[in-house]
Design a protein around this motif. Structure first.
Motif, PDB file in Angstrom:
ATOM      1  N   ASP A 108      -4.896  -3.094  -1.031  1.00 39.60           N
ATOM      2  CA  ASP A 108      -3.538  -2.788  -0.587  1.00 39.60           C
ATOM      3  C   ASP A 108      -3.146  -1.234  -0.536  1.00 39.60           C
ATOM      4  OD1 ASP A 108      -1.243  -3.837   0.454  1.00 39.60           O
ATOM      5  OD2 ASP A 108      -0.182  -4.224  -1.350  1.00 39.60           O
ATOM      6  N   ARG A 141      -4.687  -5.939  -5.501  1.00 43.89           N
ATOM      7  CA  ARG A 141      -5.508  -6.849  -4.741  1.00 43.89           C
ATOM      8  C   ARG A 141      -5.242  -6.498  -3.274  1.00 43.89           C
ATOM      9  NH1 ARG A 141      -3.545 -13.063  -5.940  1.00 43.89           N
ATOM     10  NH2 ARG A 141      -5.527 -13.416  -4.910  1.00 43.89           N
ATOM     11  N   SER A 142      -6.423  -6.908  -2.599  1.00 48.03           N
ATOM     12  CA  SER A 142      -6.476  -6.385  -1.086  1.00 48.03           C
ATOM     13  C   SER A 142      -5.494  -7.444  -0.315  1.00 48.03           C
ATOM     14  CB  SER A 142      -7.797  -6.700  -0.620  1.00 48.03           C
ATOM     15  OG  SER A 142      -8.629  -5.793  -1.036  1.00 48.03           O
ATOM     16  N   ALA A 143      -4.998  -7.005   0.745  1.00 43.87           N
ATOM     17  CA  ALA A 143      -3.690  -7.691   1.584  1.00 43.87           C
ATOM     18  C   ALA A 143      -4.317  -7.561   2.964  1.00 43.87           C
ATOM     19  CB  ALA A 143      -2.590  -6.984   1.387  1.00 43.87           C
ATOM     20  N   TRP A 144      -3.907  -8.828   3.678  1.00 41.34           N
ATOM     21  CA  TRP A 144      -4.211  -8.921   4.986  1.00 41.34           C
ATOM     22  C   TRP A 144      -3.068  -9.608   5.685  1.00 41.34           C
ATOM     23  CZ3 TRP A 144      -8.234  -9.972   1.651  1.00 41.34           C
ATOM     24  CH2 TRP A 144      -8.440 -11.292   1.069  1.00 41.34           C
ATOM     25  N   SER A 145      -2.915  -9.326   6.913  1.00 40.44           N
ATOM     26  CA  SER A 145      -1.861 -10.010   7.863  1.00 40.44           C
ATOM     27  C   SER A 145      -2.066 -10.040   9.136  1.00 40.44           C
ATOM     28  CB  SER A 145      -0.495  -9.496   7.324  1.00 40.44           C
ATOM     29  OG  SER A 145      -0.416  -8.048   7.723  1.00 40.44           O
TER      30      SER A 145
END
Length: 263
Positions: A108, A141-145
Motif C-alpha cells: 500500500d 498490506r498490499s492493496a489493489w482495486s
C-alpha cells in the motif's frame, strides 16, 4: 463527456492514419512472422525498438488541448511512430487499446521518483525502506482495486470520438513482475545486496511476501473477470507481442479467461 471540436478533428485525422497503416499488406506479413516466431517456427529474428525511454525525441508534439484528447493523441502517436520513423517489426493495429483501470500498490505504498531540475529521463527512487529489517516489519498490506466505471467511461469516450474509424478494444499485457526490481525501488540496489548478506532469512521472507502478494493480485484479477486474452495485438513484456496459435490451449467459448490462458 464530449471533446472540443478541434480535438475531435485532430484525433479523427490521426485515427484514419492508423487505420490506413493497419490495412497495409505489410502488417499481415508482420503478424504472421510474429506468430511463427512465437510458435518457434520463425525464420528470422523479430526486431522491435521500444520508444518509451526516448519517445520525447521522436513523437510529434501534441496538438489536442483537453487532457483526454491528449491521452488519445499520445496513444495513437505511439501506435504509428515505429512504422513512420523506424520501420521495425511492430504491427500497427486496427483498433484503439483500452486497459482496465486497475491499481496494485505493493505494501500500500506509492513509489515516488525525484527528477533533475533540468529534466530528462534520469531519476532517483525515494526509498521507503532505509533500515532493514526494521522498516520491513512496519510495512502494511498490499492493496489493489479496479475502476470499472472509469474504464467504461473511457471506452465510451474513445468509441464516441473515433470508434467508427478506430474501434476501442479491451486489451491486457502479460501479468508479470520483476521481484528484484520491486525491491530495488523500495530500498535501493546497495540496500538489497546488504540485506541478502546480513539478514538472509528475513530477506527470503521479504521477497516471498512480495511474490505471494502479486500472486494474490493475479488470482483476484481472474476472480473478478478482468483477464483478457493476450495472444493477438497485445504488447507483452520485454518489447514483444502476443501473436501465437498455441494460446489459449482450450476452447474458452463464453467462459471466463483464466491465468493459464495467458502469456
Amino acid at each position: 463527456m464530449v471533446l472540443p471540436s478541434k480535438d475531435r478533428e485532430i484525433l479523427r485525422e490521426l485515427a484514419k492514419k492508423q487505420r490506413d497503416y493497419s490495412q497495409l499488406p505489410l502488417m499481415g506479413e508482420k503478424r504472421k512472422a510474429w506468430t511463427d516466431h512465437n510458435d518457434l517456427k520463425g525464420e528470422k529474428p523479430m526486431i522491435h525498438v521500444e520508444l518509451w525511454t526516448f519517445e520525447q525525441d521522436l513523437l510529434p508534439s501534441l496538438r489536442c488541448e483537453s487532457p483526454p484528447g491528449r491521452e488519445m493523441e499520445l496513444t495513437i502517436n505511439r501506435n504509428i511512430t515505429n512504422h513512420e520513423r523506424i520501420g521495425d517489426d511492430r504491427v500497427v493495429s486496427g483498433s484503439f487499446p483500452v486497459h482496465w483501470k486497475t491499481d496494485f500498490r505493493l505494501f500500500d505504498l506509492v513509489v515516488e521518483l525525484a527528477h533533475p531540475e533540468e529534466g530528462g529521463v534520469g531519476h532517483q527512487f525515494i526509498h521507503h525502506i532505509k533500515e532493514f529489517p526494521a522498516d520491513f516489519d512496519a510495512l502494511g498490506r498490499s492493496a489493489w482495486s479496479v475502476d470499472r466505471r472509469g474504464t467504461g467511461e473511457w471506452f465510451s469516450l474513445v468509441g464516441d470520438t473515433i470508434g467508427d474509424i478506430l474501434p476501442p478494444r479491451m486489451v491486457m499485457g502479460s501479468p508479470g513482475v520483476s521481484l528484484s526490481q520491486r525491491i530495488v525501488h523500495l530500498m535501493g540496489m546497495e540496500g538489497m545486496i546488504f540485506a541478502v548478506v546480513d539478514f538472509p532469512d528475513r530477506f527470503h521472507e521479504f521477497i516471498s511476501r512480495i511474490a505471494d502478494d502479486h500472486l494474490a493480485y493475479f488470482r483476484w484479477l481472474e476472480a473478478e473477470g478482468l483477464l483478457i486474452l493476450n495472444n493477438g495485438d497485445n504488447d507483452l513484456g520485454q518489447g514483444s507481442f502476443g501473436y501465437c496459435s498455441e494460446l489459449p490451449r482450450r476452447d474458452i467459448g463464453a467462459g471466463p479467461v483464466l491465468l493459464s490462458d495467458l502469456w
